[in-house]
Design an enzyme around this catalytic site. Structure first.
Site, mmCIF file in Angstrom:
data_model
loop_
_atom_site.group_PDB
_atom_site.id
_atom_site.type_symbol
_atom_site.label_atom_id
_atom_site.label_comp_id
_atom_site.label_asym_id
_atom_site.label_seq_id
_atom_site.Cartn_x
_atom_site.Cartn_y
_atom_site.Cartn_z
ATOM 1 N N CYS A 123 -22.448 7.609 0.493
ATOM 2 C CA CYS A 123 -21.987 7.946 -0.678
ATOM 3 C C CYS A 123 -22.571 7.360 -1.756
ATOM 4 O O CYS A 123 -22.934 6.191 -1.544
ATOM 5 C CB CYS A 123 -20.446 7.573 -0.775
ATOM 6 N N CYS A 129 -18.220 0.769 -5.579
ATOM 7 C CA CYS A 129 -16.624 0.975 -5.253
ATOM 8 C C CYS A 129 -16.041 0.234 -4.251
ATOM 9 O O CYS A 129 -16.568 0.030 -3.252
ATOM 10 C CB CYS A 129 -16.785 2.623 -4.837
ATOM 11 N N CYS A 132 -14.344 2.283 0.314
ATOM 12 C CA CYS A 132 -14.940 1.906 1.618
ATOM 13 C C CYS A 132 -15.566 0.638 1.840
ATOM 14 O O CYS A 132 -16.299 0.018 1.051
ATOM 15 C CB CYS A 132 -15.880 2.856 1.877
ATOM 16 N N CYS A 202 -16.866 11.035 -4.813
ATOM 17 C CA CYS A 202 -16.586 10.216 -3.668
ATOM 18 C C CYS A 202 -16.433 11.190 -2.259
ATOM 19 O O CYS A 202 -16.158 12.198 -2.294
ATOM 20 C CB CYS A 202 -15.065 10.092 -4.005
ATOM 21 N N GLN A 348 1.391 10.855 3.713
ATOM 22 C CA GLN A 348 0.194 10.347 4.458
ATOM 23 C C GLN A 348 -0.975 10.834 3.683
ATOM 24 O O GLN A 348 -1.057 12.121 3.441
ATOM 25 C CB GLN A 348 0.054 10.853 5.852
ATOM 26 N N PHE A 375 12.601 4.171 7.840
ATOM 27 C CA PHE A 375 11.336 4.263 7.183
ATOM 28 C C PHE A 375 11.238 5.670 7.104
ATOM 29 O O PHE A 375 9.807 5.999 7.141
ATOM 30 C CB PHE A 375 10.462 3.269 7.382
ATOM 31 N N GLU A 398 16.151 5.862 4.862
ATOM 32 C CA GLU A 398 14.939 5.755 3.713
ATOM 33 C C GLU A 398 15.710 5.107 2.534
ATOM 34 O O GLU A 398 16.748 5.355 2.084
ATOM 35 C CB GLU A 398 14.217 6.919 3.621
ATOM 36 N N ASP A 446 8.563 3.329 11.239
ATOM 37 C CA ASP A 446 7.425 3.609 10.525
ATOM 38 C C ASP A 446 7.317 2.852 8.818
ATOM 39 O O ASP A 446 7.310 3.316 8.113
ATOM 40 C CB ASP A 446 7.096 5.027 10.236
ATOM 41 N N CYS A 519 0.983 0.963 10.021
ATOM 42 C CA CYS A 519 -0.129 0.799 9.299
ATOM 43 C C CYS A 519 -0.541 -0.426 9.040
ATOM 44 O O CYS A 519 -1.638 -0.585 8.216
ATOM 45 C CB CYS A 519 0.146 1.833 8.214
HETATM 46 C C1 LIG Z 1 4.725 4.120 5.897
HETATM 47 S S1 LIG Z 1 6.130 5.022 4.990
HETATM 48 C C2 LIG Z 1 6.624 5.999 6.182
HETATM 49 C C3 LIG Z 1 7.300 7.435 5.803
HETATM 50 C C4 LIG Z 1 7.272 8.683 6.702
HETATM 51 N N1 LIG Z 1 7.709 8.142 7.994
HETATM 52 C C5 LIG Z 1 6.049 9.492 6.527
HETATM 53 O O1 LIG Z 1 5.230 9.290 7.459
HETATM 54 O O2 LIG Z 1 5.760 9.979 5.601
HETATM 55 C C6 LIG Z 1 7.047 3.798 4.753
HETATM 56 C C7 LIG Z 1 8.471 4.279 4.130
HETATM 57 O O3 LIG Z 1 9.310 3.160 4.417
HETATM 58 C C8 LIG Z 1 10.097 3.334 2.988
HETATM 59 N N2 LIG Z 1 10.663 1.888 3.016
HETATM 60 C C9 LIG Z 1 10.245 0.813 2.721
HETATM 61 N N3 LIG Z 1 11.051 -0.311 2.626
HETATM 62 C C10 LIG Z 1 12.097 0.254 3.173
HETATM 63 C C11 LIG Z 1 13.644 -0.591 3.392
HETATM 64 N N4 LIG Z 1 13.761 -1.757 3.258
HETATM 65 N N5 LIG Z 1 14.333 0.306 3.917
HETATM 66 C C12 LIG Z 1 14.235 1.735 4.110
HETATM 67 N N6 LIG Z 1 12.938 2.443 3.826
HETATM 68 C C13 LIG Z 1 11.879 1.547 3.352
HETATM 69 C C14 LIG Z 1 9.209 3.531 2.139
HETATM 70 O O4 LIG Z 1 10.006 3.963 0.924
HETATM 71 C C15 LIG Z 1 8.457 4.784 2.485
HETATM 72 O O5 LIG Z 1 8.819 5.868 2.576
#
Ligand SMILES: C[S@@+](CC[C@H](N)C(=O)[O-])C[C@H]1O[C@@H](n2cnc3c(N)ncnc32)[C@H](O)[C@@H]1O
Length: 572
Positions: A123, A129, A132, A202, A348, A375, A398, A446, A519
């Site tokens: 790249c 940048c 990466c 990019c 994602q 989440f 969520e 998640d 993540c």
């Molecule tokens: C890594 S993302 C995962 C979302 C979903 N599982 C996906 O793959 O699209 C984390 C999510 O957690 C939510 N989040 C962050 N803090 C939170 C909390 N205290 N309680 C509930 N959800 C929360 C964020 O808004 C976000 O949508």
């Protein structure tokens, strides 16, 4: 910085990047959206493409031809050993026009390790940048070696890293707009500086993102839009968010490569659309749509949105949104379900790797399970489990209230044959989390990069004890939380759970399986140790995914089981 998350977009997804993102909107009350149980039983069997097995040596040609075959994952049952029946990148990778690391003829294929480390970025923006972190070995981030050792200590013999397409994989990007209206820069911040590196070529971006950036820059020049100035806090256009829409059903799969459209969000430096200066926003949007929207020669754009943001912080997106042109719904086919995304909801960035992860995650969930998806975002994991695992119920939790509407829309597209009670709740996972866990067989978490909150870990530990039939009084903290949130108490037969009296019956159901999608490697290590402490949970399996090739990060799919690991019986 708040809840910054590796998955949000270009500005935050590398350890080198310095801009953070604060998670949007916290809804106080639990807002529920649910779909009642349908009486019809699941009818047709789900057919999924068997595509590419990472452990096997397979040419791209073979991979492409394999796409035409299908397999019935419903019949594969629950997978205990993640090293069996492995699935690779889905056909979406081809659909998205991505470059795979394996290009060679089958007869001339290097060993898997060599393939992983031979991928080069090539790249022209790399030296400046911050996107990466390294140019070579894109499918072998250094953190993977650390992860192998970490899991080996937990009897996961050889953690597999499922590779990703190394170029064009990023389907979501948040890019800063700086410079002047005659010479705008659209890209990422240079490391340790306030200057923006223009990244028109990019290699991580999906080609449609680069095409949209080029068009946006041309319109900025023509219309005379002033890019934002960090020092004076003046200017009009601060950032753009670009989301690739690959689910273009009107064309055959093999022709979708060049038909991906882009949802554009213009982050405008004003309170709302009635503020002074927004005429230029409308002029810009009109010009963009005329040149790139539906019916134009390029036909590149899915929709154009305005987001209003005036705070003088690093927060990229504001709370106010307005659709200006194009479709109100952006659909993707994810993990066997049609999933709707709003521009304000989390999604994602690496569609193909996420699809791989979801397909494996599904196989860990026993058919007929009751699942809580913490989440949940727009509910993508919960929806995909409801669609494929005949779940008894799925609850999605969520905090971002903007995810409610897209969830409702996805719900309306779940086939009637999906016989599952599925609901979405706007709530903070750290508020009385024990109440969400009760009644579920499987809990999926998640979280953002910072990991699980201590109160949620504590609730998971309590849930594990309950699942094993061990009694432990809930902590004072848990009781207080429940008392403060009386609307979350659900009347139960026999009135077992009442306000101020937090006891559970021995025959209640509690999760015996915890699926952790992470993540954030550092927070995952800590959370894993806290969950394992005193044998509350043990790690049963784990897989690593390269969601962000070129950065030193990995996504982990970890499966925990309640209680201590059982020792293998040895014959006397
Ligand atoms: C890594 S993302 C995962 C979302 C979903 N599982 C996906 O793959 O699209 C984390 C999510 O957690 C939510 N989040 C962050 N803090 C939170 C909390 N205290 N309680 C509930 N959800 C929360 C964020 O808004 C976000 O949508």
């Amino acid at each position: 910085m708040g809840d910054c998350c590796a998955c949000y977009g270009s500005l935050v997804s590398s350890s080198k990047w310095r801009i953070g993102f604060v998670v949007a909107a916290s809804g106080k009350k639990s807002v529920e959206v649910s779909r009642p149980l349908t009486s019809r039983k699941a009818a047709g069997k789900l057919k999924l493409h068997r595509t590419w097995t990472p452990g096997r040596r397979v040419s791209k040609e073979r991979y492409l031809s394999d796409r035409s075959r299908t397999t019935d994952l419903q019949d594969e049952g629950r997978e205990e050993d993640g090293n069996q029946n492995e699935e690779g990148p889905s056909s979406d990778g081809v659909q998205l026009g991505l470059e795979f690391p394996q290009e060679e003829d089958e007869t001339d294929i290097p060993a898997e390790e060599e393939v992983k480390t031979s991928s080069k970025l090539n790249c022209q923006h790399f030296s400046r940048c911050s996107g990466c972190a390294f140019e070579n070995g894109l499918n072998n981030p250094p953190v993977y070696n650390e992860a192998v050792t970490f899991f080996q200590k937990r009897r996961i013999a050889k953690l597999q890293l499922i590779p990703s397409a190394t170029h064009g994989w990023r389907c979501r990007a948040k890019l800063a707009v700086r410079g002047t209206s005659d010479d705008p820069f659209v890209g990422l911040f240079e490391e340790h500086s306030h200057s923006i590196v223009d990244i028109p070529e990019c290699r991580a971006h999906h080609p449609s993102i680069n095409a949209a950036v080029e068009l946006i820059k041309a319109v900025i020049r023509d219309v005379g839009v002033q890019p934002y100035d960090d020092e004076t806090c003046t200017g009009q256009l601060r950032y753009i968010q670009l989301v690739v829409n690959s689910y273009v059903t009107s064309v055959p799969v093999e022709q979708r490569k060049n038909t991906c459209k882009v949802q554009v969000s213009l982050v405008w430096n004003s309170r709302d659309e009635d503020s002074p200066g927004t005429e230029l926003l409308h002029k810009m949007a009109y010009s963009l749509w005329r040149r790139g929207g539906q019916g134009s020669r390029r036909d590149l754009l899915h929709s154009i949105w305005a987001n209003f943001q005036t705070t003088q912080t690093n927060i990229i997106l504001g709370q106010r949104w307005r659709r200006l042109f194009g479709h109100s719904e952006l659909w993707e086919r994810v993990g066997g379900a049609d999933v709707c995304y709003a521009p304000s909801s989390f999604g994602q960035a690496n569609y193909q790797s996420f699809e791989d992860l979801l397909q494996r995650l599904q196989r860990y969930v026993r058919k007929g399970s009751a699942v809580v998806d913490m989440f949940a975002g727009v509910g993508v994991i919960g929806l995909s489990l409801a669609a494929t695992r005949k779940c008894r119920f799925v609850k999605c939790v969520e905090v971002n209230k903007h995810c409610k509407e897209p969830f409702e829309r996805s719900l309306s597209r779940l086939p009637a044959s999906v016989d599952c009670q599925i609901s979405w709740h706007c709530a903070d996972a750290a508020e009385a989390p024990i109440t969400w866990l009760e009644g579920a067989d499987v809990v999926v978490v998640d979280p953002p990069r910072k990991g699980l909150q201590p109160v949620l870990i504590e609730a998971l530990r309590t849930a594990s004890l309950r699942a094993q039939g061990k009694t432990r009084s809930p902590s004072r903290n848990e009781i207080d939380k429940v008392e403060k949130r009386p609307w979350m108490l659900r009347a139960k037969d026999g009135g077992v759970q009442r306000e101020g009296e937090t006891t559970w019956r021995d025959d209640d159901v509690w999760p015996e399986q915890l699926i952790y999608v992470s993540c954030g490697w550092d927070s995952f290590k800590q959370d894993c140790e806290a969950l394992e402490e005193n044998g509350h949970w043990h790690l049963a399996n784990a897989h690593a995914y390269n969601f962000f090739p070129g950065t030193d990060s990995i996504e982990i799919l970890a499966v925990f089981r309640a209680g201590k690991r059982m020792k293998k019986k040895t014959r006397a």
